[in-house]
Write a protein that holds these residues in place. Structure first.
Motif, PDB file in Angstrom:
ATOM      1  N   PHE A  54       9.283   3.114  -7.643  1.00 35.47           N
ATOM      2  CA  PHE A  54       8.256   2.341  -8.348  1.00 35.47           C
ATOM      3  C   PHE A  54       6.909   2.787  -7.791  1.00 35.47           C
ATOM      4  CE2 PHE A  54       9.638   0.073  -4.592  1.00 35.47           C
ATOM      5  CZ  PHE A  54       8.463  -0.358  -3.995  1.00 35.47           C
ATOM      6  N   ARG A  56       3.818   2.613  -5.781  1.00 33.59           N
ATOM      7  CA  ARG A  56       3.722   1.838  -4.546  1.00 33.59           C
ATOM      8  C   ARG A  56       2.355   2.045  -3.901  1.00 33.59           C
ATOM      9  NH1 ARG A  56       7.158   2.238   0.940  1.00 33.59           N
ATOM     10  NH2 ARG A  56       7.254   0.004   1.296  1.00 33.59           N
ATOM     11  N   THR A  58      -0.319   2.447  -0.944  1.00 37.66           N
ATOM     12  CA  THR A  58      -0.285   2.941   0.437  1.00 37.66           C
ATOM     13  C   THR A  58      -1.355   2.282   1.285  1.00 37.66           C
ATOM     14  OG1 THR A  58      -1.784   4.784  -0.008  1.00 37.66           O
ATOM     15  CG2 THR A  58       0.563   5.197  -0.336  1.00 37.66           C
ATOM     16  N   ASP A  60      -3.686  -1.640   2.037  1.00 38.77           N
ATOM     17  CA  ASP A  60      -3.983  -3.038   1.723  1.00 38.77           C
ATOM     18  C   ASP A  60      -5.242  -3.056   0.870  1.00 38.77           C
ATOM     19  OD1 ASP A  60      -1.931  -3.750   3.409  1.00 38.77           O
ATOM     20  OD2 ASP A  60      -3.233  -4.340   5.077  1.00 38.77           O
ATOM     21  N   MET A  88       5.013  -9.046  -1.452  1.00 38.05           N
ATOM     22  CA  MET A  88       5.832  -7.933  -0.974  1.00 38.05           C
ATOM     23  C   MET A  88       7.252  -8.105  -1.468  1.00 38.05           C
ATOM     24  SD  MET A  88       3.978  -5.849   0.576  1.00 38.05           S
ATOM     25  CE  MET A  88       5.266  -4.802   1.235  1.00 38.05           C
ATOM     26  N   GLY A  89       7.826  -6.992  -1.942  1.00 34.61           N
ATOM     27  CA  GLY A  89       9.216  -7.026  -2.374  1.00 34.61           C
ATOM     28  C   GLY A  89       9.399  -7.584  -3.772  1.00 34.61           C
ATOM     29  N   GLU A  90       8.316  -7.980  -4.377  1.00 43.23           N
ATOM     30  CA  GLU A  90       8.384  -8.624  -5.694  1.00 43.23           C
ATOM     31  C   GLU A  90       8.267  -7.571  -6.801  1.00 43.23           C
ATOM     32  OE1 GLU A  90       5.660 -12.148  -7.492  1.00 43.23           O
ATOM     33  OE2 GLU A  90       4.571 -10.306  -7.064  1.00 43.23           O
ATOM     34  N   GLN A  91       9.120  -7.716  -7.834  1.00 46.18           N
ATOM     35  CA  GLN A  91       8.950  -6.878  -9.025  1.00 46.18           C
ATOM     36  C   GLN A  91       7.926  -7.578  -9.902  1.00 46.18           C
ATOM     37  OE1 GLN A  91      12.471  -6.131 -11.375  1.00 46.18           O
ATOM     38  NE2 GLN A  91      11.408  -4.606 -12.618  1.00 46.18           N
ATOM     39  N   ALA A 105      -0.673  -5.525  -0.920  1.00 44.01           N
ATOM     40  CA  ALA A 105      -0.583  -5.040   0.462  1.00 44.01           C
ATOM     41  C   ALA A 105       0.077  -3.670   0.462  1.00 44.01           C
ATOM     42  CB  ALA A 105       0.220  -6.022   1.308  1.00 44.01           C
ATOM     43  N   THR A 106      -0.047  -2.973   1.563  1.00 42.50           N
ATOM     44  CA  THR A 106       0.584  -1.670   1.708  1.00 42.50           C
ATOM     45  C   THR A 106       2.080  -1.808   1.419  1.00 42.50           C
ATOM     46  OG1 THR A 106      -0.983  -1.206   3.462  1.00 42.50           O
ATOM     47  CG2 THR A 106       0.919   0.253   3.299  1.00 42.50           C
ATOM     48  N   GLY A 107       2.584  -0.969   0.535  1.00 43.75           N
ATOM     49  CA  GLY A 107       3.999  -1.043   0.196  1.00 43.75           C
ATOM     50  C   GLY A 107       4.284  -1.904  -1.014  1.00 43.75           C
ATOM     51  N   MET A 109       4.190  -3.284  -4.981  1.00 47.19           N
ATOM     52  CA  MET A 109       4.418  -2.601  -6.262  1.00 47.19           C
ATOM     53  C   MET A 109       3.149  -2.679  -7.111  1.00 47.19           C
ATOM     54  SD  MET A 109       7.368  -3.449  -9.044  1.00 47.19           S
ATOM     55  CE  MET A 109       7.475  -2.583 -10.609  1.00 47.19           C
ATOM     56  N   VAL A 143      -1.942   5.394  -4.144  1.00 47.29           N
ATOM     57  CA  VAL A 143      -0.696   5.020  -4.823  1.00 47.29           C
ATOM     58  C   VAL A 143       0.285   6.193  -4.731  1.00 47.29           C
ATOM     59  CG1 VAL A 143       0.381   4.471  -7.054  1.00 47.29           C
ATOM     60  CG2 VAL A 143      -1.847   3.478  -6.453  1.00 47.29           C
ATOM     61  N   VAL A 144       1.543   5.884  -4.436  1.00 43.41           N
ATOM     62  CA  VAL A 144       2.606   6.888  -4.555  1.00 43.41           C
ATOM     63  C   VAL A 144       3.383   6.573  -5.826  1.00 43.41           C
ATOM     64  CG1 VAL A 144       4.676   7.866  -3.516  1.00 43.41           C
ATOM     65  CG2 VAL A 144       2.823   7.078  -2.050  1.00 43.41           C
TER      66      VAL A 144
END
Lengths: 409, 409
Positions: A54, A56, A58, A60, A88-91, A105-107, A109, A143-144
């Protein structure tokens, strides 16, 4: 008995010998990646999925459509409407439009409609609903993309690689919790020499403890091999022949750790010849120390005759046994090496490679190598050497101040 | 929440932190020297006896009284009477006089009355009883005296040494078949971050696998520590506090492998502060990557907060955790390092140490380091890096062609 061995240059000896070594891996086992550190990978690892999978962030900051920030400056910030915070961790179900943003935040979606993240340091909250952005970002910045790091089907790690902590991280990231790693060869260590006694015994005058078997054992272990001590065999033709033949049947490689009596050398050579084809390939290498080395292969199994001096024995182990073990496991040898400057002239002769023990020290931020000169059988020289330098066979020596490479113990 | 950490220079952070680490060894076990390779010695080893214990030949040849050979040359050889052959391992009863000799092999016991050995290449048998010697030898030549190598009572290996194959040889030679080695610290690895899932699970969009726990686990193992994974804790103050407290009670060191949400960073810091004195010593180090590092000590146990990016996490591990583990075991850190020349300019800023991944290659016999530039969270960058170079904090970068040191993975 011939007094003078016909000496083969080291590189030529290795080239002749290595063509008979069967490149592995021959045996492998499946281990959890927790236990795979420093192991040799016995399979190719292909990424089973896109990573990160997804878009992501990189950094904050705030996810934005980059074009909303074009032209923004400290004097004239872009004012964006805050649509929410991405957990964090949320779709995230958010979808951003022009002049909109979401805290991330970093990481986290990156939501639909956004293509960049503005670092938090370049943003200021004007009120609960408005963020002022003082620098522009380009599309893709911070963004990655979903497939940008690793695309599904990419060969990530090849068979033969020695696994290091970052590789373990990559395996974990790809969801590869177990890997096949090479199992090391069974290596028999046979000690010959009437002067030898076991290390648990007290030697009488004229006798010494069998030290080489133990240093070779530990060196095999450090290379990933599975060593077994076959004990001390007396200097007697039949006894040597029997034990070498048995060790050869039950092992993948055999090392005969040489005593130093002249008769025993001949018995060893004859016993190795009797094991099968092609037999002894090299007897005598143009190196110092290590001249009386035997390199043989019988029925596809390498057999080594190592010299009796402790340092010679380790030099020859590093030159021939360690790379053979690595090949057998399907990997390449990892040498612990460093560079240093030599603190004294060391003479050699043309046509012979010399291996000289050195002690390293750091002075003014530079690594210096002091040659360790001791009598050849010295044990005191073993413990004070940090590594070994090579003097090539086409020079008459190396000079004080020269940059040299040192293979560390 | 403070956006800007107060950053401490790396060396200063380490100096402040290390004074609270209790230097070991704290625990040791007795192992056979076969199993001691790469272990940290937990005792001093003093030679219990003189070595070799008898005058020993270092060459194949003839034992002589050196004065019998003075003036010998190819044109005018010294003619010596052969008194016999010294067998390997035999305590010889021979006693040689002037103009007498005895055949001896390398490692043989030099008989009474003899003080040197003439190499076999410099001798010729005239008949069964007479040897012609064509070169003179000096007293002591090709002989190691009874106490010459190691005198009884000599400190041979010091506590804290990482044992290498030549040390194992020395232990065997001295008749020390077992040694006390340091047992590594129990290190808890706790993962925090709502975005993390276990490596056996398939992440949903927004989620990623907990890769850092595994690379850190394997790095601890490679340092000699005893890692334990404590799993993933959700971004919630009480949960983090409970698991950190429990891990702290049951381990010698605790690593909190950071997720990246802002709230969790604060929870981690607060939970570490609650463990005991002196608490958090450093929060924020002037390095890139690795800025948000936490270094703490509570009740004598080091506690680390590691950043969430995989490469940052390993950089900080190498800088702070690995040397702390070594100190705890009473040893010094063994870094796998090499030197290389940089193939491209790399910029940095004054006041910050930069750690840059590099790939090594050999060209024209020289080792070159190619900087690996990837986005910071990249997994692809992990597997292609051979090591890490440091750019000191007092330079604005390093230039193409500069000689640099690389810490290898």
């Amino acid at each position: 008995m011939s007094l003078f061995l016909s000496l083969t240059p080291r590189a030529e000896a290795w080239d002749k010998f290595k063509q008979y070594i069967k490149v592995g891996p021959h045996e492998s086992e499946t281990v959890n990646i927790c236990d795979a550190i420093d192991c040799i990978l016995a399979e190719d690892i292909i990424s089973p999925a896109d990573l990160p999978g997804f878009a992501r962030s990189t950094k904050d900051g705030y996810a934005v459509r980059a074009s909303s920030t074009f032209g923004a400056s400290q004097g004239l910030p872009a004012l964006l409407t805050l649509r929410g915070r991405i957990r964090m961790g949320e779709q995230t179900k958010l979808s951003l439009g022009q002049h909109e943003c979401a805290a991330i935040a970093t990481g986290g979606m990156v939501p639909e409609g956004a293509d960049a993240v503005v670092m938090i340091e370049m943003c200021e909250a004007i009120d609960d609903e408005t963020i002022a952005v003082t620098h522009s970002v380009a599309p893709g910045e911070n963004v990655v993309g979903a497939k940008e790091d690793i695309a599904s089907g990419t060969l990530m790690l090849s068979q033969g690689r020695r696994l290091r902590p970052p590789d373990i991280a990559a395996l974990a990231a790809m969801g590869v919790p177990e890997v096949k790693v090479a199992v090391g060869p069974k290596v028999a260590v046979i000690s010959t020499g009437d002067e030898l006694v076991d290390i648990w015994d007290t030697p009488l005058p004229g006798q010494v403890r069998d030290m080489n078997a133990y240093s070779i054992y530990s060196a095999i272990k450090a290379c990933g091999g599975r060593p077994k001590l076959w004990g001390i065999v007396k200097d007697e033709s039949l006894a040597i022949q029997e034990i070498i033949a048995k060790a050869h049947r039950e092992s993948d490689m055999v090392i005969v750790s040489g005593g130093s009596s002249i008769g025993e050398r001949d018995f060893t050579r004859e016993s190795i010849e009797a094991l099968g084809d092609p037999g002894v390939l090299i007897h005598g290498v143009a190196i110092k120390p290590g001249k009386p080395t035997i390199l043989a292969v019988a029925e596809g199994k390498p057999v080594f005759g190592l010299p009796g001096h402790p340092m010679s024995s380790l030099v020859v182990f590093n030159l021939f046994v360690a790379p053979a073990i690595a090949m057998w496991m399907g990997g390449t040898l990892f040498r612990r090496e460093t560079q240093a400057r030599l603190s004294a002239n060391v003479a050699s002769i043309i046509g012979r490679e010399d291996y000289v023990s050195v002690k390293l020290r750091i002075e003014d931020g530079e690594v210096w190598a002091d040659p360790v000169f001791t009598k050849s059988a010295a044990i005191s020289g073993l413990v004070c050497a940090d590594g070994i330098m090579r003097i090539p066979d086409d020079v008459e020596g190396v000079e004080k101040g020269d940059r040299i490479r040192v293979t560390l113990f």
